[in-house]
Design a protein around this motif. Structure first.
Motif, PDB file in Angstrom:
ATOM      1  N   TYR A 150       0.565  15.948  46.094  1.00  0.00           N
ATOM      2  CA  TYR A 150       1.139  15.732  44.768  1.00  0.00           C
ATOM      3  C   TYR A 150       0.223  14.822  43.952  1.00  0.00           C
ATOM      4  CZ  TYR A 150       5.499  17.627  46.611  1.00  0.00           C
ATOM      5  OH  TYR A 150       6.445  18.457  47.170  1.00  0.00           O
ATOM      6  N   GLU A 151       0.127  15.127  42.685  1.00  0.00           N
ATOM      7  CA  GLU A 151      -0.627  14.275  41.761  1.00  0.00           C
ATOM      8  C   GLU A 151       0.352  13.386  41.012  1.00  0.00           C
ATOM      9  OE1 GLU A 151      -3.818  15.972  39.198  1.00  0.00           O
ATOM     10  OE2 GLU A 151      -2.628  15.097  37.561  1.00  0.00           O
ATOM     11  N   MET A 152       0.138  12.086  41.100  1.00  0.00           N
ATOM     12  CA  MET A 152       0.998  11.097  40.452  1.00  0.00           C
ATOM     13  C   MET A 152       0.225  10.457  39.304  1.00  0.00           C
ATOM     14  SD  MET A 152       3.309  11.473  42.884  1.00  0.00           S
ATOM     15  CE  MET A 152       4.512  10.223  42.444  1.00  0.00           C
ATOM     16  N   ASN A 153       0.817  10.430  38.129  1.00  0.00           N
ATOM     17  CA  ASN A 153       0.193   9.794  36.962  1.00  0.00           C
ATOM     18  C   ASN A 153       1.103   8.704  36.421  1.00  0.00           C
ATOM     19  OD1 ASN A 153      -2.412  11.337  36.072  1.00  0.00           O
ATOM     20  ND2 ASN A 153      -0.992  12.919  36.737  1.00  0.00           N
ATOM     21  N   TYR A 154       0.494   7.544  36.125  1.00  0.00           N
ATOM     22  CA  TYR A 154       1.260   6.352  35.781  1.00  0.00           C
ATOM     23  C   TYR A 154       0.953   5.820  34.386  1.00  0.00           C
ATOM     24  CZ  TYR A 154       2.820   5.704  40.594  1.00  0.00           C
ATOM     25  OH  TYR A 154       3.418   5.869  41.813  1.00  0.00           O
ATOM     26  N   LYS A 155       1.999   5.252  33.788  1.00  0.00           N
ATOM     27  CA  LYS A 155       1.866   4.441  32.575  1.00  0.00           C
ATOM     28  C   LYS A 155       2.692   3.183  32.793  1.00  0.00           C
ATOM     29  CE  LYS A 155       1.308   8.350  29.370  1.00  0.00           C
ATOM     30  NZ  LYS A 155       1.832   9.001  28.141  1.00  0.00           N
ATOM     31  N   GLN A 156       2.176   2.070  32.330  1.00  0.00           N
ATOM     32  CA  GLN A 156       2.890   0.795  32.453  1.00  0.00           C
ATOM     33  C   GLN A 156       2.697   0.000  31.174  1.00  0.00           C
ATOM     34  OE1 GLN A 156       2.156  -1.461  36.053  1.00  0.00           O
ATOM     35  NE2 GLN A 156       2.790  -3.401  35.119  1.00  0.00           N
ATOM     36  N   LYS A 157       3.804  -0.455  30.620  1.00  0.00           N
ATOM     37  CA  LYS A 157       3.737  -1.258  29.393  1.00  0.00           C
ATOM     38  C   LYS A 157       4.975  -2.129  29.324  1.00  0.00           C
ATOM     39  CE  LYS A 157       3.345  -0.886  24.334  1.00  0.00           C
ATOM     40  NZ  LYS A 157       2.065  -1.612  24.174  1.00  0.00           N
ATOM     41  N   GLY A 158       4.782  -3.401  28.995  1.00  0.00           N
ATOM     42  CA  GLY A 158       5.916  -4.314  28.879  1.00  0.00           C
ATOM     43  C   GLY A 158       6.704  -4.359  30.169  1.00  0.00           C
ATOM     44  N   GLU A 159       7.987  -4.051  30.090  1.00  0.00           N
ATOM     45  CA  GLU A 159       8.866  -4.089  31.256  1.00  0.00           C
ATOM     46  C   GLU A 159       9.223  -2.689  31.744  1.00  0.00           C
ATOM     47  OE1 GLU A 159       9.815  -6.939  32.897  1.00  0.00           O
ATOM     48  OE2 GLU A 159       8.348  -7.858  31.559  1.00  0.00           O
ATOM     49  N   GLU A 160       8.285  -1.753  31.583  1.00  0.00           N
ATOM     50  CA  GLU A 160       8.559  -0.371  31.977  1.00  0.00           C
ATOM     51  C   GLU A 160       7.433   0.227  32.817  1.00  0.00           C
ATOM     52  OE1 GLU A 160      10.163   2.267  28.830  1.00  0.00           O
ATOM     53  OE2 GLU A 160       9.952   0.537  27.508  1.00  0.00           O
TER      54      GLU A 160
END
Length: 239
Positions: A150-160
């Motif tokens: 599986y390919e996992m793609n991430y975004k992270q910003k602030g409290e999310e």
């Protein structure tokens, strides 16, 4: 108010374990113009909703979304949550309730991070730094559908934390192909609120339809969505 649309009594019974753990849920099968009703009104939640609206009704034949809430623990930071969502080796051995066998079974006998989409080289979980912009590959040996990368793609910003999972290999149930490569997408959003942790989960898949095992396949994909939440919950409670 909890809500189930047009999936029939048999599917309702098969999904019972999932429904009891989700605070709210929606399930759709072979419907057009499927809406998202549970996506939180947050920074990444709005992105998910906008991307969904951009599909203009061209959604997969199976869609399920759920929203879960965990009470906020003291001293839990978004960095802690970021690490939890990338600790895939801890998913190995988690259990789920098998409706076909009527008992709890190990869902993933194997689960770990791999170096690339070929899945041949096992590596440590990629938990350093921010998750933002990271692409991670994992291998899962599924109790019902066998091995897939599986390919996992991430975004992270602030409290999310916002991450997606797409299968790179076919998912097979015996001689049947339940889903072809890149036809099953799971979306997760974790929101670190001041009083609670919100966990939004969405599965969309163009899944095959077969007589006699149709309900089983649909139920299996939903139970795996629920299993990811239970994996996160376990890591969270042990933190």
């Amino acid at each position: 108010m909890m809500f189930l649309r047009k999936v029939g009594l048999s599917v309702f019974l098969l999904l019972s374990a999932f429904l009891l753990t989700a605070q709210d849920y929606n399930v759709y099968y072979k419907e057009k113009n499927v809406p998202l009703k549970l996506c939180p009104d947050t920074y990444f939640g709005k992105q998910i909703s906008e991307e969904w609206a951009g599909k203009k009704g061209k959604t997969a034949n199976f869609v399920a979304e759920a929203y879960y809430v965990l009470p906020k623990k003291e001293n839990i930071s978004i960095e802690d949550i970021s690490i939890m969502t990338r600790s895939f080796s801890t998913m190995q051995g988690i259990e789920y309730y098998s409706n076909s066998e009527k008992k709890y079974e190990v869902l993933y006998p194997e689960c770990y991070t791999v170096s690339d989409e070929k899945g041949k080289t096992k590596i440590p979980d990629v938990t350093y730094g921010s998750a933002d912009g990271k692409k991670i590959y994992i291998l899962q040996n599924d109790n019902s559908f066998g091995k897939s990368v599986y390919e996992m793609n991430y975004k992270q910003k602030g409290e999310e934390i916002y991450f997606t999972s797409v299968n790179l290999d076919s998912l097979k149930y015996g001689i049947f192909t339940a889903a072809g490569p890149k036809t099953l997408k799971l979306t997760f959003l974790v929101v670190n609120g001041s009083k609670e942790i919100g966990f939004y989960a969405l599965v969309e898949g163009d899944i095959a339809s077969f007589p006699f095992i149709d309900d089983f396949i649909k139920d299996s994909f939903v139970s795996r969505l629920d299993a990811v939440y239970n994996w996160f919950k376990k890591n969270y409670e042990e933190k």
